[in-house]
Design an enzyme around this catalytic site. Sequence first.
Site: not given
Length: 605
Positions: A2, A27, A74, A98-99, A479, A483, A486, A502, A600
């Site tokens: 947050c 955030r 968040w 935050n947390g 990667e 990208k 998301e 396989h 983020k």
Amino acid sequence: MCGIVGILGNSPAVPRMMESLKRLEYRGYDSAGVATVTSAGLNRRRAPGKLSALSDVLAAAPLEGDSGIGHTRWATHGEPTENNAHPHQTERVAIVHNGIIENFKSLKNELSGTGATFEGDTDTEVVARLLTRYLEDGNAPRDAFQATLARLEGAFALCVLINGEENLMFGAREGSPLVVGTGQGENFLGSDAMALAGLSNQLIYLEDGDWAEITRDTVQIFDRNNTAVQRPVSISQVAATMIDKGNHRHFMQKEIYEQPTVVAQALGRYLDPINGRVKLPDAPFDLATIPKITLVACGTSFYAAQVARYWIEKIARVPVDVDIASEFRYRDPVYAENGLSIFISQSGETMDTLAALRHARAAGQHIASIVNVLGSTMARESDMVLPIHAGPEVGVASTKAFTCQLSVLAAFAVQLASAKGRIDDAAVAAYVAELEHAPTLMAKILRKDEEIEAIAQDISGARDILFVGRGIYFPIAMEGALKLKEISYIHAEGYAAGELKHGPIALIDENVPVIGIAPNDDLSGKTISNLQEIMARKGKVILLSDTDSTAADNMYAHFQMPTAGDLITPILYALPVQLLAYYAAVEKGTDVDMPRNLAKSVTVE
Ligand code: M6R
């Protein structure tokens, strides 16, 4: 995760907090809220959703006051509703957090048992009620805040206003970052330098266990034993103007196109092209004696670590372990004596990576970190810091941080190889020259973005997309898939090209586009054969390669890459996969900079 801002100021706090929250929205953007304290008491406005929803609420019902706290959320505990949005307020206090407060259930039971009621489901509200209880018991604000902190378990950064105290704000840090910004007759709190850009450039980073009592003219910091302490003041490098989209539609787009510039900037700090040398910051250990390297990171930074493993093992012949940070400590890793553990993180605050760093430190490893945010916790807890100099990265999807991380890691691999005597000065100079050429080639690729845009538009309707590559291009494939998923929400996976047969090849049909990453090297023949196997099953292959177009015969599309040396080629191939994700997301109309469910900076485990 947050974002937090706190202002004890001399002008209306709400516009300043909203500017700060705009910079902090990266955030978390599940909800937002602000509270102010005036002689009339505490008042707040909150809204679920993006900051724009809070702006609308404030336009309809403005808030007065020069002192306030603000928050972008968040969600961890409780859905993103208005009731769960911060600030949490009682008749006595307003709090942003935050947390995670791990013992919130037992505290909630205790408080409920003595008559407290709760309007939402968050752990934060418990802190507000607990502090209120201590104030109601007759404790002075400082004593009540200390008593509250003593009861909390978990990771948190808190910022608190108290009713009737227009010139007082408390902050506390345990596990989640919090920084004090000082000004002329006003002082501030924020979750990072971005929060305070435009408010203050004199920053004091709190350490774990620290708490601060702040007035307009004073900042007093105490450690977890309530002993007054001095923490160093640092000058912020983040200016408010750096956090601006400019003419770009999205931050991600701006950050993709900035890459030739910021990679040149990063390399400028590590390369001495005149003398053909690499220059690393001083370290309290000798690279020549390092027997093994452990690389730990999350997400995109983890893929940078995977690329680096190829470089370090190939050029320096030093064994490398690579781990996802959230798994690292739990597998009880075997460290080498005198080993070097390197932690890679754009934010320098990712909780999983930080916990891994502390695990390695406790095991006696040398600690290095590769971070973008200079004053970050990881940077402060490392023996050697290799900053990537990418400038603020705001888009949730990491782009320029990735290529800057790779650039720094490539320089590190060359220096390690040289220190170990694996390569001579001429080879170092050749690598330096190759790295110096990367920004020019990156700009060349970006000039052809329309071709990638057309491919992205074409495949944006797919349900699944695979990315395949061999060797050092396998992490680039992963990667690319990360990208894409998301920001476009298209299901995507990255596979080692040889692994498809396989199992995953069962997914292939005419509806599945496959991005083949195959620079013309000693493995490209094998990768192209794997792509032929996909085409034989009607898969739509899109080839990213510098090979001539005959190799791309019958393929669905071919994006012609420039030919470059082995060292920088993986850095270059990051660009088309970023562009593909970006333009697919734009075509789908998703919120590119703030994709759903993400934030983020991930400061919870
Ligand atoms: O700040 P960090 O580099 O430690 O962040 C790690 C990941 O959370 C991050 O790379 C994430 O995967 C990005 N959203 C990827 O684009």
